[in-house]
Scaffold this motif. Structure first.
Motif, PDB file in Angstrom:
ATOM      1  N   LYS A 120      17.196  25.824   4.861  1.00  0.00           N
ATOM      2  CA  LYS A 120      17.923  25.280   3.714  1.00  0.00           C
ATOM      3  C   LYS A 120      16.976  24.962   2.560  1.00  0.00           C
ATOM      4  O   LYS A 120      17.290  25.207   1.394  1.00  0.00           O
ATOM      5  N   LEU A 121      15.803  24.403   2.906  1.00  0.00           N
ATOM      6  CA  LEU A 121      14.835  24.080   1.860  1.00  0.00           C
ATOM      7  C   LEU A 121      14.304  25.338   1.186  1.00  0.00           C
ATOM      8  O   LEU A 121      14.113  25.373  -0.031  1.00  0.00           O
ATOM      9  N   ARG A 122      14.082  26.377   1.983  1.00  0.00           N
ATOM     10  CA  ARG A 122      13.589  27.643   1.429  1.00  0.00           C
ATOM     11  C   ARG A 122      14.611  28.231   0.455  1.00  0.00           C
ATOM     12  O   ARG A 122      14.259  28.695  -0.624  1.00  0.00           O
ATOM     13  N   ALA A 123      15.891  28.205   0.852  1.00  0.00           N
ATOM     14  CA  ALA A 123      16.951  28.734  -0.027  1.00  0.00           C
ATOM     15  C   ALA A 123      17.059  27.898  -1.299  1.00  0.00           C
ATOM     16  O   ALA A 123      17.264  28.439  -2.395  1.00  0.00           O
ATOM     17  N   LEU A 124      16.902  26.582  -1.163  1.00  0.00           N
ATOM     18  CA  LEU A 124      16.976  25.692  -2.322  1.00  0.00           C
ATOM     19  C   LEU A 124      15.813  25.933  -3.272  1.00  0.00           C
ATOM     20  O   LEU A 124      15.987  25.937  -4.500  1.00  0.00           O
ATOM     21  N   ARG A 125      14.611  26.170  -2.718  1.00  0.00           N
ATOM     22  CA  ARG A 125      13.425  26.401  -3.543  1.00  0.00           C
ATOM     23  C   ARG A 125      13.544  27.671  -4.381  1.00  0.00           C
ATOM     24  O   ARG A 125      12.968  27.752  -5.462  1.00  0.00           O
ATOM     25  N   GLU A 126      14.268  28.654  -3.878  1.00  0.00           N
ATOM     26  CA  GLU A 126      14.430  29.914  -4.617  1.00  0.00           C
ATOM     27  C   GLU A 126      15.213  29.713  -5.911  1.00  0.00           C
ATOM     28  O   GLU A 126      15.090  30.496  -6.853  1.00  0.00           O
ATOM     29  N   LYS A 127      16.013  28.639  -5.970  1.00  0.00           N
ATOM     30  CA  LYS A 127      16.808  28.349  -7.165  1.00  0.00           C
ATOM     31  C   LYS A 127      16.079  27.419  -8.131  1.00  0.00           C
ATOM     32  O   LYS A 127      16.550  27.172  -9.227  1.00  0.00           O
ATOM     33  N   VAL A 168       7.222  25.417 -10.308  1.00  0.00           N
ATOM     34  CA  VAL A 168       6.451  24.175 -10.167  1.00  0.00           C
ATOM     35  C   VAL A 168       7.187  23.181  -9.268  1.00  0.00           C
ATOM     36  O   VAL A 168       6.603  22.556  -8.391  1.00  0.00           O
ATOM     37  N   VAL A 169       8.494  23.045  -9.492  1.00  0.00           N
ATOM     38  CA  VAL A 169       9.297  22.126  -8.676  1.00  0.00           C
ATOM     39  C   VAL A 169       9.330  22.610  -7.230  1.00  0.00           C
ATOM     40  O   VAL A 169       9.196  21.821  -6.296  1.00  0.00           O
ATOM     41  N   GLY A 170       9.481  23.922  -7.057  1.00  0.00           N
ATOM     42  CA  GLY A 170       9.482  24.481  -5.705  1.00  0.00           C
ATOM     43  C   GLY A 170       8.181  24.231  -4.983  1.00  0.00           C
ATOM     44  O   GLY A 170       8.163  23.954  -3.776  1.00  0.00           O
ATOM     45  N   ALA A 171       7.077  24.279  -5.722  1.00  0.00           N
ATOM     46  CA  ALA A 171       5.762  24.077  -5.105  1.00  0.00           C
ATOM     47  C   ALA A 171       5.595  22.648  -4.591  1.00  0.00           C
ATOM     48  O   ALA A 171       5.058  22.435  -3.500  1.00  0.00           O
ATOM     49  N   VAL A 172       6.070  21.660  -5.358  1.00  0.00           N
ATOM     50  CA  VAL A 172       5.880  20.268  -4.923  1.00  0.00           C
ATOM     51  C   VAL A 172       6.898  19.846  -3.862  1.00  0.00           C
ATOM     52  O   VAL A 172       6.823  18.741  -3.348  1.00  0.00           O
ATOM     53  N   THR A 173       7.844  20.712  -3.534  1.00  0.00           N
ATOM     54  CA  THR A 173       8.789  20.404  -2.455  1.00  0.00           C
ATOM     55  C   THR A 173       8.403  21.111  -1.158  1.00  0.00           C
ATOM     56  O   THR A 173       9.215  21.192  -0.238  1.00  0.00           O
ATOM     57  N   GLN A 174       7.167  21.595  -1.084  1.00  0.00           N
ATOM     58  CA  GLN A 174       6.654  22.190   0.153  1.00  0.00           C
ATOM     59  C   GLN A 174       6.253  21.034   1.074  1.00  0.00           C
ATOM     60  O   GLN A 174       5.111  20.567   1.065  1.00  0.00           O
TER      61      GLN A 174
END
Length: 197
Positions: free
Chosen positions: A128-135, A139-145
């Motif tokens: 779910k997190l991976r799918a969310l990061r694609e949207k 930069v935001v996706g990187a800090v949610t790793q």
């Protein structure tokens, strides 16, 4: 350093064998922490053979079972058990033995548990997190790793816990430890010898 080297090998290759080099040293290093915390209030340099035997047996059994079971949840439970023992011993030390170490003790505990929490969130909700990061913007996706935050926070929490352990031991041995901050940020332990009477 074994955990760091194993983790580096695993994240470079993503192979199961390298994953073992990452995860099993986590068990072994926690066993070392447990031993040190339960032996910190001794004047003599002695070996607690029953505790040593128990921790070596624990490490051996966890390794054998994990190699055969290959179930990450088993590793997480065994690792979490050791972390719980370390937490309980540390809380005892900062509540009843050296209460002025509460700040350092609680900071190391909070940082470590935040990393542990994010690691489990990442494990449970990875897809779910991976799918969310694609949207999200990059930069935001990187800090949610959250797995990356797990490494950062548990590394820092472990370092602070080592400072707490060293402080506890050297204080018990009548040395004069002090926590200093390099550049006002990074804590290090300075230990002065006992005062001569």
């Amino acid at each position: 350093s074994a955990v760091g080297l194993g983790s580096w090998c695993f994240h470079m290759t993503l192979k199961y064998e390298m994953q073992l080099l990452d995860e099993l040293p986590m068990i072994y290093s926690c066993c070392v922490f447990v031993y040190c915390l339960y032996e910190c209030f001794k004047y003599k340099n002695t070996v607690n053979h029953p505790l040593l035997f128990l921790l070596i047996t624990y490490s051996f059994v966890v390794s054998i079972v994990y190699l055969n079971l290959k179930e990450p949840v088993f590793h997480q439970i065994m690792y979490g058990t050791l972390v719980s023992i370390i937490v309980l011993r540390s809380v005892y030390i900062v509540l009843w033995v050296y209460p002025w170490l509460r700040g350092l003790g609680y900071t190391s505990l909070t940082v470590f548990l935040m990393g542990f929490f994010l690691w489990n969130v990442d494990n449970i909700f990875c897809d779910k997190l991976r799918a969310l990061r694609e949207k999200m913007p990059p930069v935001v996706g990187a800090v949610t790793q959250f797995h990356a935050w797990w490494h950062i926070l548990t590394g820092l929490g472990s370092y602070l816990h080592i400072l707490l352990s060293l402080y506890t031991r050297t204080l018990f041995l009548k040395h004069r430890p002090k926590v200093k901050f390099v550049f006002g940020i990074w804590p290090v332990l300075l230990v002065e010898p006992p005062k001569k009477l």
